[in-house]
Scaffold this motif. Structure first.
Motif, PDB file in Angstrom:
ATOM      1  N   TYR A   6      67.332 -23.569  53.173  1.00 58.35           N
ATOM      2  CA  TYR A   6      68.636 -24.267  52.380  1.00 58.35           C
ATOM      3  C   TYR A   6      69.982 -23.616  52.931  1.00 58.35           C
ATOM      4  N   LEU A   7      70.380 -23.103  53.490  1.00 62.16           N
ATOM      5  CA  LEU A   7      71.418 -22.928  54.935  1.00 62.16           C
ATOM      6  C   LEU A   7      71.503 -24.238  55.858  1.00 62.16           C
ATOM      7  N   VAL A   8      70.668 -24.340  56.406  1.00 57.30           N
ATOM      8  CA  VAL A   8      70.364 -24.930  57.607  1.00 57.30           C
ATOM      9  C   VAL A   8      70.663 -26.452  57.135  1.00 57.30           C
ATOM     10  N   GLU A   9      69.862 -26.790  56.448  1.00 56.54           N
ATOM     11  CA  GLU A   9      70.186 -28.253  55.699  1.00 56.54           C
ATOM     12  C   GLU A   9      71.402 -28.425  55.075  1.00 56.54           C
ATOM     13  N   ALA A  10      71.712 -27.202  55.005  1.00 56.08           N
ATOM     14  CA  ALA A  10      73.347 -27.640  54.067  1.00 56.08           C
ATOM     15  C   ALA A  10      74.212 -28.097  55.090  1.00 56.08           C
ATOM     16  N   HIS A  11      74.043 -28.345  55.995  1.00 52.06           N
ATOM     17  CA  HIS A  11      74.615 -28.362  57.529  1.00 52.06           C
ATOM     18  C   HIS A  11      73.838 -29.481  58.733  1.00 52.06           C
ATOM     19  N   GLU A  69      75.442 -23.601  39.515  1.00 49.33           N
ATOM     20  CA  GLU A  69      74.033 -23.504  38.320  1.00 49.33           C
ATOM     21  C   GLU A  69      74.353 -25.553  38.427  1.00 49.33           C
ATOM     22  N   ASP A  70      74.459 -26.304  38.848  1.00 52.59           N
ATOM     23  CA  ASP A  70      74.383 -27.467  38.704  1.00 52.59           C
ATOM     24  C   ASP A  70      73.390 -27.662  40.558  1.00 52.59           C
ATOM     25  N   VAL A  71      73.839 -27.101  41.406  1.00 49.87           N
ATOM     26  CA  VAL A  71      73.388 -27.134  42.658  1.00 49.87           C
ATOM     27  C   VAL A  71      72.480 -26.300  42.767  1.00 49.87           C
ATOM     28  N   ARG A  72      71.758 -24.999  41.979  1.00 50.00           N
ATOM     29  CA  ARG A  72      70.423 -24.205  41.641  1.00 50.00           C
ATOM     30  C   ARG A  72      69.405 -25.287  41.155  1.00 50.00           C
ATOM     31  N   GLN A  89      65.686 -32.055  47.974  1.00 51.82           N
ATOM     32  CA  GLN A  89      66.061 -31.467  48.891  1.00 51.82           C
ATOM     33  C   GLN A  89      67.733 -31.252  49.057  1.00 51.82           C
ATOM     34  N   LEU A  90      68.585 -31.820  48.306  1.00 48.78           N
ATOM     35  CA  LEU A  90      70.037 -31.173  48.881  1.00 48.78           C
ATOM     36  C   LEU A  90      70.910 -32.430  47.198  1.00 48.78           C
ATOM     37  N   HIS A  91      71.531 -31.648  47.532  1.00 44.01           N
ATOM     38  CA  HIS A  91      73.077 -32.197  46.607  1.00 44.01           C
ATOM     39  C   HIS A  91      74.188 -32.202  47.154  1.00 44.01           C
ATOM     40  N   ILE A  92      74.853 -33.244  46.669  1.00 40.81           N
ATOM     41  CA  ILE A  92      75.910 -33.873  46.934  1.00 40.81           C
ATOM     42  C   ILE A  92      76.732 -33.872  46.218  1.00 40.81           C
ATOM     43  N   ALA A  93      77.512 -33.176  46.201  1.00 38.39           N
ATOM     44  CA  ALA A  93      78.787 -33.728  45.211  1.00 38.39           C
ATOM     45  C   ALA A  93      79.434 -34.924  45.393  1.00 38.39           C
TER      46      ALA A  93
END
Length: 245
Positions: A71-76, A211-214, A222-226
């Motif tokens: 999760y952390l790697v893909e968030a970057h 909670e929306d990201v979760r 695979q990914l949440h983008i606001a």
């Protein structure tokens, strides 16, 4: 590194290395420990996944460590993978990340310069959003980067478009009338892979609470983008997930 030590005997060797190739940096953690059966290499990044699931297993943990790493790697904007020849052969974990200097250069580049890079050339992207303006802006950005874009104003239309021609990446809003993005993805994930059931999916939504990201990740995105999203961040995410798919 913690896992490499945890799942190796005291006499094992753990090696950490890094190198840069173009605009990416790869970090490898290699050990000579227990190794991983090849049939489990794709599943070890799933939440609560333990190769030894017995109640008497020797090593503790909830099976969340590698899921958090992913999760952390893909968030970057990066990727993580594992490789092993099997039990008793050790394992290698590789994290690949975009370099910071390239991210800065992309952020300060003019829009017309970024479009010339055509970083999404050859990719098919499906954008589902009930907001006409938001949908058109995202579609125009992706087309300027070289992608072939199909748009849909509802989950039903988006599902029909995906069945006609599975895209390389699905970008969907969450809050839509009638059928939301969660329902759309549930229908997509019920399809076999050859019909697009495993398409990488990005949630592009104004729902941006933790909670929306979760909820988005739990639903299979695979990914949440606001919203609103920086154009370079979206292009980078699409490129990364298209490569994954």
């Amino acid at each position: 590194m913690s896992n490499a030590v945890k799942f190796s005997e005291p006499t094992a060797v753990v090696n950490v290395s890094a190198h840069r190739t173009g605009s990416e940096v790869s970090i490898k953690v290699r050990d000579t420990g227990h190794g991983i059966p090849r049939e489990h290499l794709m599943s070890i990044f799933e939440r609560f996944r333990q190769l030894d699931s017995s109640t008497t297993r020797q090593r503790g943990g909830l099976g969340l460590g590698l899921a958090i790493v992913r999760y952390l790697v893909e968030a970057h904007g990066g990727t993580v993978s594992a490789d092993s020849e099997g039990l008793g052969t050790g394992a290698t974990f590789t994290v690949t990340l975009p370099t910071h200097i390239d991210a800065i250069a992309a952020d300060v580049a003019a829009p017309e310069q970024r479009a010339e890079f055509r970083v999404l050339q050859g990719l098919r992207i499906l954008v589902v959003d009930d907001d006409d303006d938001a949908r058109d802006v995202i579609a125009d950005l992706l087309r300027q980067a070289g992608a072939t874009v199909t748009t849909a104003s509802s989950a039903a239309d988006g599902f029909a478009a995906l069945e006609r021609e599975p895209p390389h990446v699905l970008i969907s809003d969450i809050g839509m009338p009638g059928e939301d993005g969660y329902s759309l993805l549930a229908r997509v994930r019920a399809l076999p892979p050859e019909r697009g059931g495993d398409v990488p999916a990005i949630a592009l939504t104004a729902f941006a609470r933790p909670e929306d990201v979760r909820n988005v990740l739990d639903a299979g995105f695979q990914l949440h983008i606001a919203k609103p999203v920086m154009s370079d961040a979206l292009l980078r995410a699409v490129r990364v997930w298209a490569r994954q798919g």
